[in-house]
Design an enzyme around this catalytic site. Structure first.
Site, PDB file in Angstrom:
ATOM      1  CB  VAL A 230      58.170  21.938  53.597  1.00  0.00           C
ATOM      2  CG1 VAL A 230      58.001  22.433  52.161  1.00  0.00           C
ATOM      3  CG2 VAL A 230      59.645  21.795  53.949  1.00  0.00           C
ATOM      4  CB  CYS A 231      53.819  23.137  52.197  1.00  0.00           C
ATOM      5  SG  CYS A 231      52.276  23.380  51.302  1.00  0.00           S
ATOM      6  CB  THR A 232      49.996  21.871  54.893  1.00  0.00           C
ATOM      7  OG1 THR A 232      50.377  20.776  54.056  1.00  0.00           O
ATOM      8  CG2 THR A 232      49.187  22.865  54.082  1.00  0.00           C
TER       9      THR A 232
END
Length: 339
Positions: free
Chosen positions: A120-122
């Protein structure tokens, strides 16, 4: 011990969401709530299946998210445990967490044995640092996509989609996109009805498909340093349907066509034509969400001319037809009739 098998035939699958100091709390808590609610949702629609979910960290102690909220964790499970789905959340400190050799070693050991690995995301930086994403098409938060591509040139980074699947590896955009990703994983395991039930329980407006662009990300366009160029941006945004041909904009900035185009592109990050189209698309999106007007009316008002042009811009920019966009995002508008 969690079991694995075919969708609908498994009682519990083990989902491990990795936690570290400074993570984005919703990157972890969002997917956690989706997986945690899936079992009850399955029962409510006459299905079987669910998940054992754990939020785990290297030492099993509480971690403080980047927002300051504290999250209780358990120790990372034994690498020999049968982990079905491994989730790597992001956050500002994900870039520091990838320097944690003990954590990376654990991820490298368990990932090949997991049925799925999701970021998720970074969290994509953690997976990339562990060598899990080499040669794969991936996504991350749009604001970090260029950095991910620069630091890991073997990755095919696409900054646009909500989430991407490449084999058993799933990557997603920022924050709430982790919920969309988790719903997609539940759907794969337990079916559409279960995933939709979880989404309703979470009072989500919709379950966004992965190929949809990152609609939830506001279209933040850099403001030009030169006041004359900023003024042109303001003119376009104030009246998307106005005359915004290049000669008109250059004249408003008191510059030659060539000089205006060069300065605008350098300071805004896209050509004047692309900027105008972006603003008009945003205006059309708002109209689709909040009015009952026809596509032709919206296209004319927003400066896109015809419904066909509107469709082409939507497909090229957002990867979805305007009619489909309206069905997903439309706010109910009362039809007013005269007494």
């Amino acid at each position: 011990m969690a079991g694995v098998g075919h969708a609908g035939s498994v009682k519990q699958r083990l989902v491990v969401i990795v936690a570290f100091p400074g993570l984005q709390s919703l990157d972890a808590v969002g997917p956690y709530e989706v997986f945690a609610g899936a079992g009850q949702a399955a029962l409510s629609v006459g299905r079987r299946g669910g998940y054992d979910v754990m939020l785990a960290s290297s030492d099993g102690r509480p971690v403080r998210a980047e927002s300051g909220v504290g999250l209780c964790t358990v120790p990372l499970p034994d690498p020999d445990d049968r982990i079905d789905t491994l989730v790597l959340p992001g956050g500002e400190q994900a870039l520091a967490a990838r320097r944690d050799e003990a954590l990376l070693s654990w991820v490298r050991t368990v990932a090949p044995r997991c049925r799925r690995v999701a970021t998720v995301c970074t969290g994509a930086f953690l997976a990339a640092e562990a060598g899990l994403l080499d040669g794969r098409r991936v996504t991350t938060h749009w604001a970090r996509a260029a950095q991910l591509a620069a630091e890991f040139p073997s990755l095919d980074v696409d900054p646009d989609p909500i989430y991407i699947r490449d084999g058993k590896f799933w990557t997603s955009a920022g924050v709430t996109a982790g919920i969309d990703l988790a719903l997609a994983l539940v759907q794969e395991d337990l079916g559409v009805e279960v995933a939709q039930t979880v989404a309703r329980w979470l009072v989500m407006f919709l379950h966004r498909p992965g190929g949809q662009t990152q609609f939830a990300s506001p279209v933040w366009v850099p403001r030009a340093e030169r006041s004359t160029v900023r003024a042109v941006q303001g003119l376009v945004e104030a009246a998307p349907g106005g005359d915004h041909r290049l000669p008109t904009l250059a004249a408003a900035a008191a510059m030659s066509l060539r000089h205006f185009t060069r300065v605008f592109t350098a300071e805004v990050g896209e050509t004047p034509g692309r900027f105008v189209e972006r603003v008009r698309l945003e205006a059309a999106r708002r109209d689709l969400e909040t009015t009952n007007d026809t596509l032709d009316v919206i296209a004319t008002r927003c400066g896109l001319g015809t419904a066909e042009t509107l469709r082409r811009v939507f497909q090229r920019r957002l990867g979805v037809a305007p009619d489909s966009y309206r069905r997903r995002f439309r706010v109910v508008v009362e039809e007013r009739t005269s007494a």
